[in-house]
Design a protein around this motif. Structure first.
Motif, mmCIF file in Angstrom:
data_model
loop_
_atom_site.group_PDB
_atom_site.id
_atom_site.type_symbol
_atom_site.label_atom_id
_atom_site.label_comp_id
_atom_site.label_asym_id
_atom_site.label_seq_id
_atom_site.Cartn_x
_atom_site.Cartn_y
_atom_site.Cartn_z
ATOM 1 N N THR A 37 0.849 -1.194 0.000
ATOM 2 C CA THR A 37 0.000 0.000 0.000
ATOM 3 C C THR A 37 0.882 1.241 0.000
ATOM 4 O O THR A 37 2.102 1.163 0.097
ATOM 5 N N ASP A 38 0.219 2.388 -0.154
ATOM 6 C CA ASP A 38 0.921 3.668 -0.123
ATOM 7 C C ASP A 38 0.451 4.494 1.063
ATOM 8 O O ASP A 38 -0.747 4.521 1.373
ATOM 9 N N ALA A 39 1.395 5.200 1.678
ATOM 10 C CA ALA A 39 1.009 6.230 2.650
ATOM 11 C C ALA A 39 0.910 7.576 1.934
ATOM 12 O O ALA A 39 0.211 8.468 2.401
ATOM 13 N N HIS A 40 1.600 7.705 0.784
ATOM 14 C CA HIS A 40 1.508 8.989 0.068
ATOM 15 C C HIS A 40 0.191 9.134 -0.694
ATOM 16 O O HIS A 40 -0.063 10.180 -1.266
ATOM 17 N N LYS A 41 -0.615 8.097 -0.691
ATOM 18 C CA LYS A 41 -1.957 8.248 -1.282
ATOM 19 C C LYS A 41 -2.936 8.606 -0.154
ATOM 20 O O LYS A 41 -3.012 9.761 0.236
ATOM 21 N N TRP A 42 -3.609 7.587 0.407
ATOM 22 C CA TRP A 42 -4.738 7.965 1.281
ATOM 23 C C TRP A 42 -4.332 8.475 2.667
ATOM 24 O O TRP A 42 -5.108 9.135 3.345
ATOM 25 N N LEU A 43 -3.134 8.208 3.106
ATOM 26 C CA LEU A 43 -2.741 8.774 4.406
ATOM 27 C C LEU A 43 -2.216 10.208 4.263
ATOM 28 O O LEU A 43 -2.010 10.906 5.243
ATOM 29 N N ASN A 44 -2.003 10.648 3.011
ATOM 30 C CA ASN A 44 -1.613 12.043 2.767
ATOM 31 C C ASN A 44 -0.335 12.455 3.490
ATOM 32 O O ASN A 44 -0.268 13.484 4.170
ATOM 33 N N VAL A 45 0.702 11.621 3.358
ATOM 34 C CA VAL A 45 2.034 12.047 3.809
ATOM 35 C C VAL A 45 2.821 12.501 2.578
ATOM 36 O O VAL A 45 2.461 12.161 1.452
#
Ligand SMILES: Cc1ncc(COP(=O)(O)O)c(C=O)c1O
Length: 464
Positions: free
Chosen positions: A285-293
């Motif tokens: 998964t990505d944190a730069h997508k839905w977690l907005n980091v």
């Protein structure tokens, strides 16, 4: 550089950053053509003598800032691009000041421990098995590579082959099964880990891009099954609960691409989409997508932590690798690495469970608003809007392309183009923390205005 000068430089840079961020709501989303043309100002030979730091930052800001796409703003709906939560951005700055090469616990206990905590929180929030190991990497592409390396290790170890020691030459063949609509980065990752982009057995998909469970091939021998939680075009999910248990029972390793869709798990109204995801062996998964980091930040989770460690860990006389604690680089392709988990920790700490849930729910609701408004304006929505992705057709391929170009040029918002199962469409992906309902209304109005200018008024609109 004296401390006072450093202070002055960083303060001035904070001011520049604030000026940039506060300009985003008022400026066009795509950079103006003049700003892009002015990038030629960077094309100078490297001078011999040093320059004052403030001059360097002035040049970077003057030429660079206007030529950026406003991805950090509220009305960029292209690809699947989260913005940066202020707390995550600030933590990223502080962690850059720390400059910790977070490969090994003994040399960087602070950032290693923070990443350890962030990993536990992620597993908890996403409802994945708490015993999973994890790796903070650059994005889902590298998370795939990381998880697939562990998968390759495990399925070949079961067949009596040590892939790290002996490579793939002469190894028992591994069957790879993916959904026919898997993201291209999955095939890239398969190529990188030596499993091949093309020697994949594909499960046919339905009109939303979901793998058809009844067409799942029979599993025999070392096998890796790759399923998807969140199709990049439609947002649809493979029926993981229907495929994963039998695949695992037959001895396959099940990997899930949940670049953004894994986050449906945190939203009560959307969690049903990702039912059974926890059954898998690994997840990307990505944190730069839905977690907005801030970019870049992806995560691999692997249930069999030993398989991941065996595929990634190294030792050397000069490296203090022996510790009872978690060495981040035992789980990542990189040895030297930025402590990406610090930004993740900060985003989660700032939002709390409720904040993450609210953000995902809001984006899904806003995606439905886009679909309803554009449909009411007479345009066809090509997908079931189950998550945060909307596909819009403005007519034939040429008409749709002309409208998309017009919307990008007009500048209120930005959405990209795709071809979904043979039909050209505009993709809207709602995923920035900063997007308000007003941004959605402004963007829909701009889209309809541009479409009517490009195509003329819609018959359905004229008749009402
Ligand atoms: C489903 C899916 N998988 C993988 C990726 C690739 O992610 P990254 O660009 O972070 O490597 C994306 C990007 O949008 C995606 O949507």
């Amino acid at each position: 550089m004296p401390t006072d000068d450093i202070r002055q430089l960083l303060k001035a840079t904070t001011e520049r950053s604030l000026r940039y961020l506060s300009s985003l709501d008022g400026r066009r989303v795509s950079p103006a053509p003049q700003a892009v043309a002015a990038l030629r100002g960077f094309d100078v030979p490297l001078q011999r003598e040093p320059l004052p730091a403030e001059d360097v930052l002035q040049e970077l800001d003057a030429l660079g800032s206007p030529a950026t796409m406003a991805m950090a703003g509220p009305r960029f709906f292209g690809f699947v691009i989260g913005a940066s939560l202020p707390t995550a951005l600030a933590a990223n700055w502080l962690a850059s000041a720390w400059d910790q090469n977070t490969g090994l616990y003994n040399s960087t206990p602070g950032t290693s421990h923070i990443e350890h905590v962030a990993l536990k929180w992620l597993l908890d929030v996403l409802g994945l098995p708490p015993e999973c190991a994890g790796a903070f990497v650059t994005g889902t592409t590298v998370a795939h590579i990381t998880a697939l390396a562990a998968a390759r290790h495990a399925v070949l170890a079961r067949a009596g082959w040590n892939v790290e020691a002996d490579g793939l030459f002469g190894a028992p063949p591994i069957t790879v099964i993916t959904s026919a609509e898997a993201h291209p980065t999955l095939f890239k990752a398969l190529g990188v880990v030596g499993l091949g982009r093309n020697r994949v057995v594909k499960i046919p998909t339905d009109g939303q891009g979901r793998a058809r469970a009844e067409l799942m091939p029979r599993i025999a021998g070392p096998t890796i099954v790759c399923l998807q939680a969140g199709n990049v075009n439609t947002g649809s999910f493979d029926p993981i609960a229907a495929i994963a248990p039998a695949a695992r029972a037959a001895g396959a390793w099940v990997h899930v691409d949940g670049a953004f869709g894994l986050w449906a798990r945190v939203a009560p109204s959307r969690a049903y989409l990702a039912e059974g995801v926890e059954i898998a062996d690994s997840w990307a998964t990505d944190a730069h997508k839905w977690l907005n980091v801030p970019y870049d930040s992806g995560i691999a989770f692997v249930r069999d932590g030993e398989a991941l460690r065996k595929s990634m860990a190294i030792s050397a006389e000069y490296l203090p690798t022996v510790t009872a604690n978690r060495n981040p680089s035992d789980f990542t392709p990189e040895l030297s690495r930025r402590a990406r988990g610090v930004d993740v920790w900060a985003a989660m700490r700032a939002l709390g469970r409720a904040g993450i849930e609210e953000m995902v729910e809001r984006h899904c609701r806003q995606a439905r608003t886009f679909a309803e408004r554009l449909s009411a304006a007479g345009f066809e929505i090509l997908n079931d809007v189950v998550l945060n992705q909307v596909l819009v057709s403005f007519g034939d391929a040429d008409a749709t392309r002309r409208v998309i170009a017009g919307i990008q040029e007009e500048g209120t918002c930005w959405a990209g183009e795709t071809v979904w199962q043979g039909k050209t469409a505009m993709r809207i992906s709602v995923i920035s923390w900063a997007t308000t309902d007003d941004d959605v209304e402004r963007s829909v109005s701009a889209m309809v205005r541009v479409a009517e200018k490009v195509l003329g008024p819609r018959p359905s609109v004229i008749s009402t």
